[in-house]
Design a protein around this motif. Structure first.
Motif, PDB file in Angstrom:
ATOM      1  N   SER A 287       0.841  -1.195   0.000  1.00  0.00           N
ATOM      2  CA  SER A 287       0.000   0.000   0.000  1.00  0.00           C
ATOM      3  C   SER A 287       0.880   1.251   0.000  1.00  0.00           C
ATOM      4  CB  SER A 287      -0.903   0.012   1.236  1.00  0.00           C
ATOM      5  OG  SER A 287      -0.132   0.255   2.408  1.00  0.00           O
ATOM      6  N   ILE A 288       0.270   2.376  -0.340  1.00  0.00           N
ATOM      7  CA  ILE A 288       1.006   3.635  -0.333  1.00  0.00           C
ATOM      8  C   ILE A 288       1.544   3.943   1.058  1.00  0.00           C
ATOM      9  CG2 ILE A 288       0.802   6.134  -0.606  1.00  0.00           C
ATOM     10  CD1 ILE A 288       0.985   4.585  -3.224  1.00  0.00           C
ATOM     11  N   ARG A 289       0.731   3.732   2.083  1.00  0.00           N
ATOM     12  CA  ARG A 289       1.176   4.012   3.457  1.00  0.00           C
ATOM     13  C   ARG A 289       2.345   3.110   3.834  1.00  0.00           C
ATOM     14  NH1 ARG A 289      -0.389   8.185   2.701  1.00  0.00           N
ATOM     15  NH2 ARG A 289      -2.422   9.043   3.192  1.00  0.00           N
ATOM     16  N   GLU A 290       2.307   1.843   3.403  1.00  0.00           N
ATOM     17  CA  GLU A 290       3.421   0.935   3.690  1.00  0.00           C
ATOM     18  C   GLU A 290       4.685   1.393   2.968  1.00  0.00           C
ATOM     19  OE1 GLU A 290       4.463  -3.868   3.603  1.00  0.00           O
ATOM     20  OE2 GLU A 290       2.612  -3.117   2.687  1.00  0.00           O
ATOM     21  N   LEU A 291       4.536   1.809   1.714  1.00  0.00           N
ATOM     22  CA  LEU A 291       5.695   2.324   0.969  1.00  0.00           C
ATOM     23  C   LEU A 291       6.252   3.577   1.634  1.00  0.00           C
ATOM     24  CD1 LEU A 291       4.473   1.832  -2.715  1.00  0.00           C
ATOM     25  CD2 LEU A 291       6.353   0.607  -1.598  1.00  0.00           C
ATOM     26  N   GLU A 292       5.366   4.435   2.140  1.00  0.00           N
ATOM     27  CA  GLU A 292       5.837   5.636   2.837  1.00  0.00           C
ATOM     28  C   GLU A 292       6.645   5.265   4.069  1.00  0.00           C
ATOM     29  OE1 GLU A 292       2.299   8.858   1.735  1.00  0.00           O
ATOM     30  OE2 GLU A 292       2.227   7.744   3.620  1.00  0.00           O
TER      31      GLU A 292
END
Length: 496
Positions: A287-292
């Motif tokens: 997910s985007i949050r995980e990548l962040e």
């Protein structure tokens, strides 16, 4: 020292929310205006990631977090603010309108920065009554970690405004670089645009896929640029003859037909589909949050590595971090120093994701880091701070013995306490530290630590300054009757 007293953020997306996080974690109250119906959720998620990153970034005591207030109008948000950061969508008409609205409502002396990625400030300040205090403060994502802001003035911006903006950014851990002239896209985005354009052609022409292109960057020149930039990297490539030799050797390449920078790739549906499919295959499982969060962990690791460079003085973004931490320590509330007949509570820490090994436990060298950071806390308590070290005196570690007694797992809160052993006399500082789990007070590890007070100029052990001894001696006396703690004086492998 110039500092920001109250900030206003107009626009709370990825950039505006991250600006707010940078301000809040520096102890600055922030008034936020964003008409998006989910602005509070979005900003809250950005702030949560920022707090997680700062927990990995520094052991220095952050000031009490600033108060975040969501406002219903621009006028309400900018009231009383001395730094106003505009981060609305990248449309000239919208930005100009919002900045003019800010200008009419803000205090005349308030600084107004725009997060625009490419619009020239003269275009933005056209209709302002006080254009001399408006400038571009172009950050890089994530704003709460990456410390750079390009400061760009327009035709009506005063030089004093840019200097003041640079001075006010320093205490919040940011480096402001002032450009000599305004130009579309400034410096950073012009460089990125060149690489981006060439990258699009490489994908379009099926030279490589998106993952290969990213691998080329992150495993080679990206690592060099992270710590030394472009020109200093190329200076080294010139060998002992330096930059002149490099330019003479590789300058002719500029006339070779290697690049398509003068051609604009057609981002038609087929190319968009190709890039999107390759990008999904590359990292779409996260997910985007995980990548962040992964991005933040990597950036923290790089900054920590650079903080220890150049003999501990720091290099690049690591030096900015070291200076930021020095400022945090300098302004941290002083502990009430009252020696008592019990071990000193020195610090509290949390086991971070980057501290975990393949078994899911805190890796070995992080135990040593906990005790080293606690030693620094002990030295600060008795007055051995950076100023003392700069003056030519310090304590040097000469011997340690660490025992690992239990496991520490991800997210667990730990604390370190220390007992000063009777053999300490000032010139010699002999301590016994305990690392315990905060939730149940289980002993995780111990470290017996011996330091000698050394004069750098004389190159030998000497007694500490009287002011340091005046703080240390009562502590030695208070701990003299505590007895020798279990484990002190043990040798490696000694039977219980």
């Amino acid at each position: 020292m110039a500092k920001i007293e109250k900030a206003a953020c107009i626009g709370g997306g990825v950039i505006g929310g991250a600006w707010a996080a940078r301000f809040l974690l520096a102890g600055i109250d922030v008034a936020m205006y964003d008409p998006h119906p989910e602005a509070e959720r979005i900003v809250g998620e950005v702030l949560a990631n920022a707090e997680r990153a700062y927990g990995m970034l520094t052991m220095a005591p952050l000031p009490p977090k600033g108060r975040l207030t969501f406002c219903k109008t621009v006028e309400e948000a900018v009231a009383g603010a001395d730094w106003i950061q505009e981060s609305v969508p990248e449309r000239l008409d919208l930005k100009r309108s919002v900045i003019t609205q800010i200008d009419a409502a803000a205090r005349p002396e308030a600084l107004i920065g725009s997060s625009t990625s490419g619009i020239m400030p003269s275009e933005l300040q056209r209709d302002m009554k006080h254009p001399e205090r408006m400038f571009v403060a172009h950050p890089y994502n994530p704003v709460y970690l990456l410390p750079l802001a390009e400061l760009v003035g327009g035709q009506k911006t005063s030089p004093e405004t840019l200097e003041l903006a640079r001075a006010k950014l320093a205490p919040i851990g940011m480096k402001g670089v002032i450009l000599k002239k305004e130009i579309e896209a400034f410096v950073g985005d012009r460089l990125l645009e060149a690489i981006w354009r060439e990258g699009l052609w490489l994908i379009h022409d099926d030279i490589c896929d998106t993952e290969t292109l990213d691998d080329v960057i992150r495993y080679s020149f990206g690592m060099r640029w992270a710590q030394m930039g472009m020109f200093e990297t190329y200076r080294i490539a010139g060998g002992e003859a330096g930059m002149r030799h490099f330019l003479a050797q590789f300058g002719p390449c500029l006339s070779w037909p290697w690049t398509k920078l003068t051609d604009v790739v057609d981002l038609d549906d087929a190319l968009v589909d190709k890039i999107a499919e390759q990008s999904d295959a590359q990292s779409g499982e996260r997910s985007i949050r995980e990548l962040e969060r992964i991005r933040d962990e990597n950036l923290v690791g790089i900054m920590h590595a650079l903080k220890g460079a150049d003999g501990g003085k720091g290099w690049g973004s690591g030096k900015i971090l070291a200076d930021f931490e020095q400022n945090l320590w300098a302004h941290a509330p002083r502990r009430d120093y009252r020696p008592t007949r019990e071990p000193l509570d020195l610090m509290e820490i949390k086991v971070l994701p980057s501290w975990i090994d393949y078994n899911g436990h805190m890796t070995e060298f992080r135990y040593a880091q906990c005790f080293a950071d606690a030693s620094d806390a002990l030295l600060r308590l008795i007055g051995v701070d950076r100023g003392y070290v700069t003056a030519g005196n310090s304590y040097y570690t000469v011997e340690t013995h660490t025992r690992l007694l239990d496991e520490a797992k991800l997210g667990e809160a730990l604390k370190v306490s220390a007992q000063i052993l009777p053999s300490s006399d000032g010139k010699k500082l002999h301590s016994f530290m305990s690392l315990t789990r905060a939730s149940d007070n289980v002993l995780i590890a111990t470290c017996e630590h011996l330091m000698l007070h050394v004069s750098s100029a004389e190159g030998k052990a000497v007694p500490p300054a009287p002011a340091v001894m005046a703080r240390l001696e009562p502590l030695i006396d208070a701990h003299r009757d505590l007895g020798v703690p279990e484990g002190a004086g043990r040798s490696v492998g000694q039977k219980r």
